[in-house]
Write an enzyme that holds these catalytic residues in place. Structure first.
Site: not given
Length: 612
Positions: A290, A494
């Site tokens: 990521d 997020e």
């Protein structure tokens, strides 16, 4: 093929993929191999950097447009420019360009924005999700990108998690069914396709990415990037299961999770990344980190970067989303290989996997954008598909006392429409739309709920819209046949979305009760997860619909509330009574929800419920 290239097996499109991989790998220097393992952000992707560092992949951060409101053709110009630089490198290895196309090609102005995954999970319609994948693939390829960072196959265990809306649901069975997006994005492999081997059908498809491996939806206290505490057997059953389904469809890439399992970070987890994903499950594509995922292996993030690279690559990360300090990454990894701390065999394995996907994807034969696909972007067919998805995603939680309130009369004399979300396309789409955290307002082409209501009602019907209801309007509530109140969450993504209270923002509950005390009211809740529903909201509202984050096609809501289509959606996640109950586990004896997993009424107040 010119004569002096006949001996270059990797340039022969007729040669087997594995032979092409072996040939190309044998010609590469260590620096070129590490270049292929490097994924950089477009802002540092100069012509010289891509060419001279043999960069393997480029992406844009969410909101990293060529310029604001850039059309797909502008994106294609940019990405083709990067590609031409890559083709000028010594070996001419094309880049693979990745983009966060998580509910349509959502970074690009004018693209079709589909419901977020939580809404698609409510449809329970795997074929619909596959068709959405195919439509998204066309729009992604039209902008020049080759790789979509989707699907997210997290199994969300607690709605307090800020990425709840990126999950299809709270049990592995629902999420596994919705992995049909992979076959939509990449195309469907034949029945004799080798399990675990990457697949791509052709130039109208994109490389998919199953993420985030693994357990990101089950962290303790629903903390984003937190720690999932489970026995391996439970991790496999509850969280790994959807990845098996993706791998069986030939998913080409898997993204590692920021989160940890029993205290160990996934980006450094050899057992899960290598022994389980690659060896046990047989995954032959590549594992990508990521964003700055290796940096986060140290505290503070980015410190002792050389060691972060060492443990991440040795754990099984093949491509690193650097995304900026590509030179440091290259130098550190070269030093690690030369010192023997990272083996050449590990580097070769990573590069083989990356090249395998590039050959399977046809990038060597067709590196540049197929501009004939540009008319597919935001086309009528795709918007109709998104509208269908909205219709099927709506979950009816209440419909009067005896099921008599809905459908609404589209020929009523006067209708009041109220709320922060009635006429806000950005709120309707949610996060990961145009930017990572989303925006408010007319951020792209689309139809708000208010637009859709006005288009659906009769010519003689008067529609009054007030974002906040005035005292004067409420005092004359008797003048209205009914009210539609649209409230919900503002966009987030997020960690910014982690929420321990889950109350409806912008005084949503107060607006609902204030209107519902005066006028018979339908409440439409736009949210990325179940929210706390105060008792007076449930009591005073005549009807309540969970609309999730439906995207650009608000007509899908009007289609159902006015009765052209029935309600079909079923809850993809348990609707709690109070936040102090969370997490609620359907397998637990203490499972006492407000609405259970699978609940949903049809227009006659008959429950559509099942166990999933």
């Amino acid at each position: 093929m010119v004569d002096n290239e006949k001996s270059y097996v990797y340039k022969n499109r007729e040669a087997p993929v594995e032979a092409r991989v072996k040939d190309l790998l044998s010609r590469m220097t260590l620096a070129e191999k590490i270049g292929q393992m490097t994924l950089i952000e477009r802002s540092v992707a100069s012509e010289a950097v891509i060419r001279d560092f043999s960069i393997g992949s480029v992406l844009n951060r969410a909101g990293g447009w060529p310029f604001e409101d850039a059309k797909s053709s502008n994106w294609a110009d940019m990405i083709d420019g990067f590609q031409r630089s890559a083709l000028e490198s010594r070996l001419g290895i094309p880049i693979i360009y990745g983009i966060d196309a998580v509910h349509g090609n959502n970074d690009v102005y004018g693209a079709t924005i589909f419901p977020h995954n939580i809404g698609l999970g409510a449809t329970r319609d795997a074929d619909l999700v596959k068709r959405i994948g195919a439509a998204t693939a066309l729009e992604v390829r039209a902008c020049g990108a080759h790789w979509a960072f989707a699907p997210c196959v997290a199994v969300v265990k607690d709605p307090r998690w800020g990425r709840c809306y990126e999950s299809y649901g709270e049990v592995a069975q629902i999420v596994s069914e919705m992995t049909s997006l992979v076959s939509g994005l990449q195309g469907e492999p034949s029945k004799d396709h080798t399990n675990g081997y990457p697949f791509l059908a052709g130039r109208k498809n994109v490389v998919a990415c199953a993420k985030h491996f693994v357990g990101d939806g089950g962290t303790n206290k629903a903390i984003n990037e937190g720690n999932t505490i489970l026995r391996y057997e439970d991790l496999e059953r509850k969280h790994i299961a959807p990845y098996k389904k993706c791998i069986s469809q030939g998913v080409s890439t898997v993204m590692a999770s920021y989160s940890s399992w029993n205290g160990d970070k996934l980006h450094s987890h050899y057992f899960l990344l290598t022994e389980i994903l690659k060896q046990k499950l047989g995954f032959k594509g590549y594992v990508v980190s990521d964003w700055e995922g290796l940096d986060r292996l140290s505290d503070p993030p980015g410190s002792n970067y050389r060691n972060c690279v060492k443990i991440g690559i040795n754990a099984g990360i093949d491509m690193v989303m650097v995304p900026f300090k590509y030179e440091q990454f290259r130098n550190d990894l070269i030093d690690l290989v030369e010192s023997g701390e990272v083996s050449m065999a590990r580097v070769n394995d990573a590069v083989e996997r990356i090249l395998r996907v590039k050959f399977v994807a046809g990038l060597f034969e067709f590196p540049l954008t197929d501009r004939s696909l540009l008319p597919t972007v935001g086309c009528k067919e795709h918007r109709e598909l998104a509208r269908e998805a909205v219709r099927k995603s709506l979950v009816l939680l209440k419909n009067g006392r005896y099921g008599e309130f809905l459908p609404l009369n589209c020929n009523a004399e006067r209708i009041l429409v109220v709320g922060t979300h009635a006429d806000d396309l950005g709120y309707q789409c949610g996060g990961w739309t145009k930017t990572m955290y989303g925006q408010s307002g007319r951020i792209t082409d689309g139809t708000t709920l208010l637009d859709a209501i006005k288009a659906a009602v009769g010519d003689e019907t008067e529609v009054i819209y007030e974002k906040s209801p005035s005292e004067e309007t409420l005092a004359s509530g008797y003048r209205f046949s009914y009210a539609i109140v649209a409230v919900g969450e503002s966009p987030y993504a997020e960690t910014m979305g982690d929420n321990s209270e889950l109350v409806i923002p912008f005084n949503g509950s107060e607006i609902i009760t204030t209107v519902a005390e005066k006028i018979p009211t339908l409440v439409i809740l736009f949210s990325g997860r179940p929210m706390f529903l105060e008792p007076q909201v449930l009591e005073k509202a005549e009807a309540l619909v969970a609309a999730w984050l439906p995207g650009t096609e608000g007509q899908g809501i009007a289609d159902v509330i006015f009765g052209d289509y029935d309600f079909r959606g079923k809850l993809p996640a348990t609707w709690f009574k109070r936040v102090d109950q969370l997490p609620l586990d359907i397998e637990s004896n203490g499972y006492l929800p407000l609405f259970p997993l699978g609940f949903g009424l049809n227009g006659d107040s008959v429950e559509n419920s099942d166990t999933v």
